[in-house]
Design an enzyme around this catalytic site. Structure first.
Site, PDB file in Angstrom:
ATOM      1  N   GLU B  44      -6.700  -2.444 -13.772  1.00 12.91           N
ATOM      2  CA  GLU B  44      -8.012  -2.242 -14.391  1.00 12.91           C
ATOM      3  C   GLU B  44      -8.936  -3.420 -14.051  1.00 12.91           C
ATOM      4  O   GLU B  44      -8.566  -4.580 -14.212  1.00 12.91           O
ATOM      5  CB  GLU B  44      -7.798  -2.179 -15.906  1.00 12.91           C
ATOM      6  N   LYS B 126     -13.605   4.792 -17.538  1.00 12.75           N
ATOM      7  CA  LYS B 126     -12.643   4.931 -18.640  1.00 12.75           C
ATOM      8  C   LYS B 126     -13.199   5.907 -19.682  1.00 12.75           C
ATOM      9  O   LYS B 126     -14.373   5.817 -20.044  1.00 12.75           O
ATOM     10  CB  LYS B 126     -12.464   3.541 -19.246  1.00 12.75           C
ATOM     11  N   CYS B 162      -5.982   2.714 -18.550  1.00 16.61           N
ATOM     12  CA  CYS B 162      -5.427   2.043 -19.731  1.00 16.61           C
ATOM     13  C   CYS B 162      -5.517   2.826 -21.051  1.00 16.61           C
ATOM     14  O   CYS B 162      -4.675   3.670 -21.322  1.00 16.61           O
ATOM     15  CB  CYS B 162      -6.076   0.674 -19.858  1.00 16.61           C
TER      16      CYS B 162
END
Lengths: 584, 584
Positions: B44, B126, B162
């Protein structure tokens, strides 16, 4: 057209002290009811204080708040105040899960309730959650999805909480759709320089959008870095200011409003803008005609720029001392302008009899510094003593080889240690004298002049400090009092006096230039190139940007202080300590 | 069934150093391609480092990241690496406004991209943003609403970042709906004690939910309070662990995966779970059969509890020193266990030749303390000197009346000042020796033993410190080395030695008892009543709770340190300093 007598209670809730805050709600409601109010409003989370930060995540605190709310409704009724609806902010929790945010049912919410007839008549949660600057509300809360409309005295009053009107759409649009006659907004809106202008412009715009009168009640006082300036406002749909509370003072604003009689027959559950559902509460009371003796709405005058900032610094300092359970403060008085200003703020905040100062000369301190410090003490009547740091300095130099910056910083740290020793011995809260220009570029000594529990001027640029000092002296003259700050303190060139003949401009650009660059880089978020393009010397800009970017650790370790600017160095600017990004 | 050779690059990106991080992506991709990888993944925000905190709000930093991404795609192709898709996290910005969050188009996003053929083949942001504990992602980012699916080597690979797999639904459900053959997740997942177990359980569950193999790549290293442990994992849909990288080490994990051939004909824009839209990227390469020489997947063994914590403390300390551009550290060595442990961690992190220690005895220091400090220095080979603080102490006592706690704190502050003086003179970074038990209850001296830029054991309870010291000595014996910590340092009763015959238990409960109560109150968020109900002495609980609630200011002023526990006293616990809430 029915008349509604509205009371806005601009109070100072204490974070975490639910019992005290409940007492205050009862006390102020009593006054409002005595003044004939038909609807009383308190600020955002008045029951718990605001902001509660991670206390919101303690389930026992949420439950204490919820229980206190129910108890408060009963107390108001027991005290004969149950016949008037009271809007009170509190910490609540959600009934439903919020899958979009990965949060279960029972998650904390920033709520308000209407207390009436000994009961909680309705509850709702803030819809728009602020999550920028000093706000972290997506960390603590899940949003609400209702538009509460209270029918009181024949008027439909839509309710909202703070950020609900700072973002577009949401409860403002929904209030119009619901045909509300009044939009009542409860707030915990922190002070920033010139925010009163911004706030007035905002409530005018939102009143027009909602198509009705808007009443805005805010809190006063201070909580750690935040200062609340009050400035409660009522405007009509045309933007005319009907009433305005004073800044930085607790105040009960009561006024008569002529409002359209409720005619909407929209029912509960109606889907409005932004996914909000209408929730109606009817109190069943009758519309009231305009009273024979109409209350004249007051519009308190605004403070000047300097007076407003000074009031914020004084309010923040007073709140921090009081709310930490302290009574006196200790300031190291160098004879320079920063510590003189801090001492003067402290005198205005808690009285000269509670302000203790110590002059701590070293071998490099000038005679005028000692004299100026003593002169300030004489003018204000604060407690003053002198302790030389020369023997401690000599003891260190004898023990280990120290030169240059290490020797300069040592003197500052010996003073910090002396202040803390006196603080520990006598029980004063130490105030740190650092200003925003110094903190921005790291021109201060960690564990030295940064020692203290609170930094009253940490968010004030040096050039503004000179202006405030002059203003405070002029203000004293206007009042026929002795100006507190010696003229020589204001007029001499700033110096840390840590080596012979040192002045700040040995290490830093002239403060007017420095502050101009800082203002663009920090408040304006302009990059290095943009600042250079605006006509500043590239070498100066590069130097300032490099200093600011590498001083993050020092700033993090600095005590809290009252927030004055759009971007200070406390809660609302969070940079990684170890970062290689430069000149962005 | 096609074979896909996947490479997970478990690297240590540096926050803000985009140029360095780009170089690292090229270097590691080269290795991966040499190993025959068909798909390479980095963590990330590998391009900017993670977390960038408020740097995300600097537009110039966002633009630098976006430009660097495009440049990186070109560089990879120029270096002959353009034929293999590379997944890289970066800081991007949104194309559309996010009215629900009051954010305009162009707001920052936590993004990843696939670089291929010299270009950015696809980008996405994300979807689930964490906003709890150490995360503030609603402050910095707006969420993405796409499910990117990359067809590579005949396999449909769904991509996620994530938190996307830490919350229910979202891209995990969408990957199943899209018929993905592999779910590839890029992460910046900070270390916590036992998180590897939690992570393994999570990826197994999500692989089952997605109905396909799941590959999880994490970063290593440290950034301020966060430590990243790596622990990259590949599991199949049945939960079998196919490969696992070591903890706390940079590592390239390359393995051959047999994955179902893509058969889905879903088209772009298809609406999936949670409002996600499918976005396909087809690279046009052919499925590859299993190679003759299949790579054996490695499953690195897990570290023991103590070894894992030790590795985290060492990694955090090393990263903080290096990333701040320092080479050496300074530790005040008292002869007690805390400073001995800190010095030992520093020796393991940067080598004894870069660790400078100073013993600073006062009139109350015991002979065994001086001896134990010297013995640790002898065993480890670190630099050691002794400077008495007696003359400085006498100079203060001569200048002002100090008794009791003021006198005790003074000694601690004189040591802090001496450490800073040596640090300023010689250029070492000072490490603070405080432990979590002390910090919790405020048993430390502000500007005294709290002095330093980093606190390696600030998130380690005292009872665990004893365990770690014993483990480190045993580990040395296992390796045939000299145990670093003198046995007497571990076995003697803890004392601050600030007055005659003082021991910690004069002021605090026994550490095992204290830590049990603290663990419930802090990590468990249990209220006072719940802890008492669990069988603890009410007087002890009341005392501990009161101490913890009133020590917030001291904790805020403490240096950062590596996060070990679910709740430490740095970023992830934010209480108001002035609050009246007790015993919640």
């Amino acid at each position: 057209m029915p008349n509604l007598r509205l009371a806005l209670s601009q109070i100072d809730p204490w974070v975490g002290d639910i019992a005290r805050n409940s007492d205050e709600v009862v006390r102020w409601t009593k006054q409002a009811v005595e003044a004939g109010a038909q609807l009383v409003a308190f600020p955002e989370m008045a029951l718990t204080g605001y902001p509660v930060e991670d206390l919101a995540l303690r389930r026992s605190f949420v439950e204490a708040s919820r229980a206190a709310l129910v108890e408060l409704a009963g107390r108001l009724a027991d005290d004969g105040l149950g016949g008037v609806p009271v809007v009170v902010g509190y910490l609540g929790r959600s009934e439903h899960a919020s899958p979009r945010f990965g949060r279960p049912a029972g998650s904390p919410q920033n709520c308000a309730a209407v207390l009436y007839g000994g009961e909680v008549a309705t509850r709702f949660a803030k819809h728009h959650l602020p999550n920028y600057g000093v706000f972290d509300e997506y960390r603590w809360f899940v949003p609400g999805d209702q538009l509460p409309v209270l029918r009181v005295g024949g008027v439909d009053v839509a309710l909202a909480i703070c950020e609900d009107i700072w973002q577009d759409g949401g409860r403002v649009s929904a209030a119009r759709e619901a045909g509300a006659g009044l939009l009542l907004v409860v707030n915990g809106s922190p002070y920033e320089r010139n925010k009163d202008d911004q706030r007035l412009e905002l409530v005018r715009r939102r009143a027009a959008e909602a198509g009705c009168t808007l009443a805005y009640v805010n809190m006063v006082g201070g909580q750690d870095e935040l200062v609340f300036d009050g400035d409660s406002i009522v405007v009509d749909a045309d933007g005319e200011v009907l009433a305005r509370s004073p800044q930085f003072e607790e105040h009960l604003l009561v006024l008569d409003l002529d409002l359209p009689e409720a005619s909407s027959d929209h029912t509960d559950g109606l889907l409005l803008s932004d996914g909000l559902h209408l929730v109606r509460t009817e109190l069943g009371d009758e519309p009231r005609p305009a009273p024979a003796e109409r209350l004249t709405a007051e519009v308190a005058p605004r403070l000047s720029d300097e007076a407003e900032i000074w009031a914020a610094l004084v309010a923040g300092t007073r709140a921090y001392v009081q709310k930490n359970g302290m009574r006196s403060v200790l300031v190291g008085l160098s004879g320079g302008i920063d510590s003189a200003l801090v001492a003067s703020i402290a005198v205005d905040a808690i009285g000269a009899e509670n302000v203790y100062c110590v002059s701590m000369p070293s071998r490099y301190s000038s005679q005028h510094s000692r004299d100026d410090a003593a002169e300030l003490a004489r003018r204000t009547g604060l407690h003053f003593r002198t302790v030389s740091i020369a023997p401690m300095f000599d003891a260190y130099l004898a023990a280990t080889e120290l030169t240059g910056l290490a020797e300069e910083n040592l003197q500052s740290r010996l003073r910090g240690t002396l202040l803390m020793a006196i603080s520990n011995q006598e029980g004063h809260l130490v105030l740190a004298p650092g200003n925003k220009s110094e903190l921005a570029v790291g021109y201060s000594t960690l564990y030295g002049d940064s020692v203290g529990a609170y930094g009253p001027i940490k968010d004030v640029y040096k050039s503004l400090i000179f202006r405030l000092a002059r203003w405070r002296n002029e203000e004293a003259e206007r009042r026929g009092e002795v100006p507190p700050i010696p003229e020589n303190t204001i007029s001499k060139p700033p110096s840390a006096e840590l080596r012979p003949d040192q002045v700040d401009t040995d290490s830093l650009p002239d403060y007017d230039l420095l502050d101009s660059v800082l203002d663009r880089y920090i408040e304006g978020d302009e990059g290095r190139d943009a600042i250079v393009a605006a006509g500043f010397d590239p070498a100066v800009v590069d130097r300032v940007v490099r200093l600011v970017d590498t001083a993050e650790y020092k700033r993090r370790q600095y005590p809290p202080g009252p927030k004055v600017s759009a971007k200070n160095f406390g809660r609302d600017r969070r940079l990684p300590i170890t970062n290689r990004w430069r000149r962005g």
